[in-house]
Design an enzyme around this catalytic site. Structure first.
Site, mmCIF file in Angstrom:
data_model
loop_
_atom_site.group_PDB
_atom_site.id
_atom_site.type_symbol
_atom_site.label_atom_id
_atom_site.label_comp_id
_atom_site.label_asym_id
_atom_site.label_seq_id
_atom_site.Cartn_x
_atom_site.Cartn_y
_atom_site.Cartn_z
ATOM 1 N N ARG A 182 -10.937 -10.199 31.931
ATOM 2 C CA ARG A 182 -10.931 -8.959 31.657
ATOM 3 C C ARG A 182 -12.407 -8.508 31.976
ATOM 4 N NH1 ARG A 182 -8.404 -4.630 28.640
ATOM 5 N NH2 ARG A 182 -9.701 -3.428 27.321
ATOM 6 N N ILE A 228 -9.481 1.482 31.034
ATOM 7 C CA ILE A 228 -8.744 0.372 31.044
ATOM 8 C C ILE A 228 -8.238 0.440 29.554
ATOM 9 C CG2 ILE A 228 -10.827 -0.854 30.597
ATOM 10 C CD1 ILE A 228 -9.648 -3.540 31.652
ATOM 11 N N SER A 229 -6.897 0.154 29.551
ATOM 12 C CA SER A 229 -6.445 0.266 28.052
ATOM 13 C C SER A 229 -6.881 -0.863 27.113
ATOM 14 C CB SER A 229 -4.681 -0.135 28.465
ATOM 15 O OG SER A 229 -4.282 0.881 29.205
ATOM 16 N N GLN A 230 -6.900 -0.682 26.042
ATOM 17 C CA GLN A 230 -6.972 -1.513 24.751
ATOM 18 C C GLN A 230 -6.228 -2.921 25.098
ATOM 19 O OE1 GLN A 230 -5.473 -0.254 21.166
ATOM 20 N NE2 GLN A 230 -6.457 -1.649 19.901
#
Ligand code: SAH
Length: 229
Positions: free
Chosen positions: A53, A79-81
């Site tokens: 990530r 960017i999503s959790q």
């Protein structure tokens, strides 16, 4: 001289030490943010442990890459959790033979997580520069089964349809009908639905015997699904 050698040695060692640190952070992220909240699909968990990530976030935010939150990736997007990525991955019940469509490539992280589990990932991004960045990143990291295209995801990707699953990562005011028609029989789509800048509902859409069933899964906050002006 000895000191110089020592410094060179430490510098030479440091990248691998860093990668080890990131790997430890990933394991911790999966344990504390994902498993603890009830995600249990082994393929989803193993993919989240693998995908780096920290290589999907801007350099100045690298220290926060495994935190329990979304992060800005430029152009007003995020960017999503990690938990949301895990949830959206598990809920489509991904399998090795699946062809999956993603709307909203963003950083390419969700696509990379899916890549290790399914056969092919097709992903559409409306912001050209973001799409190109993600494409280069995914190529460099050798995600060979992810195909990124620029454009408006509202219309889906007709040439590659139908899809076993569709993952939409921007909040739409309604479920785009072309996406419903590009979903296979017994297929599953996960999509945040609701007004921009307000809390939306993450909806699960299932197609069974040609009929559509929708269920609200949880309240979420996503960036808006854009339409060309
Ligand atoms: N899946 C991404 C999250 C990106 S945020 C990740 O893992 O990083 C949502 C993305 O959807 C943004 O990049 C935004 O530009 C994109 N988007 C918004 N509307 C879109 C549309 N109509 N078609 C394709 N992409 C869209």
């Amino acid at each position: 001289m000895r000191l110089l050698l020592l410094i060179v040695f430490v510098l030479w060692l440091s990248p691998s030490l860093q990668e080890k640190d990131f790997s430890r952070l990933r394991d911790k992220m999966v344990k504390e943010q994902i498993v603890r909240r009830g995600i249990s699909d082994p393929s989803t968990l193993s993919s989240l442990r693998k995908v780096q990530r920290h290589l999907f976030v801007p350099d100045d935010l690298i220290d926060y890459s495994y935190d329990d939150r979304p992060l800005p990736i430029g152009f007003g997007q995020t960017i999503s959790q990690p938990y949301i990525v895990a949830y959206m991955t598990e809920i489509i019940k991904p399998r090795p033979d699946y062809i999956v469509l993603e709307i909203g490539t963003g950083s390419g992280y969700q696509a990379a997580v899916l890549s290790g589990i399914v056969k092919e990932v097709y992903s559409i991004e409306i912001i050209d520069s973001l799409g190109n960045q993600a494409k280069n990143r995914l190529d460099k990291l050798n995600y060979k089964n992810v195909h990124v295209r620029s454009g408006d995801g509202y219309h889906g990707w007709k040439e590659k349809a139908p899809f076993d699953a569709i993952v939409v990562t921007a909040a739409a005011e309604h479920i785009p009908p072309p996406l419903i028609s590009q979903l296979k029989e017994n297929g599953r789509m996960i999509i945040p639905v609701g007004s921009p800048f307000m809390t939306q509902q993450l909806m699960l859409v299932e197609k069974r015997k040609g009929r559509i069933r929708t269920s609200s899964m949880m309240p979420v906050q996503f960036v808006p699904f854009k339409r060309p002006q």
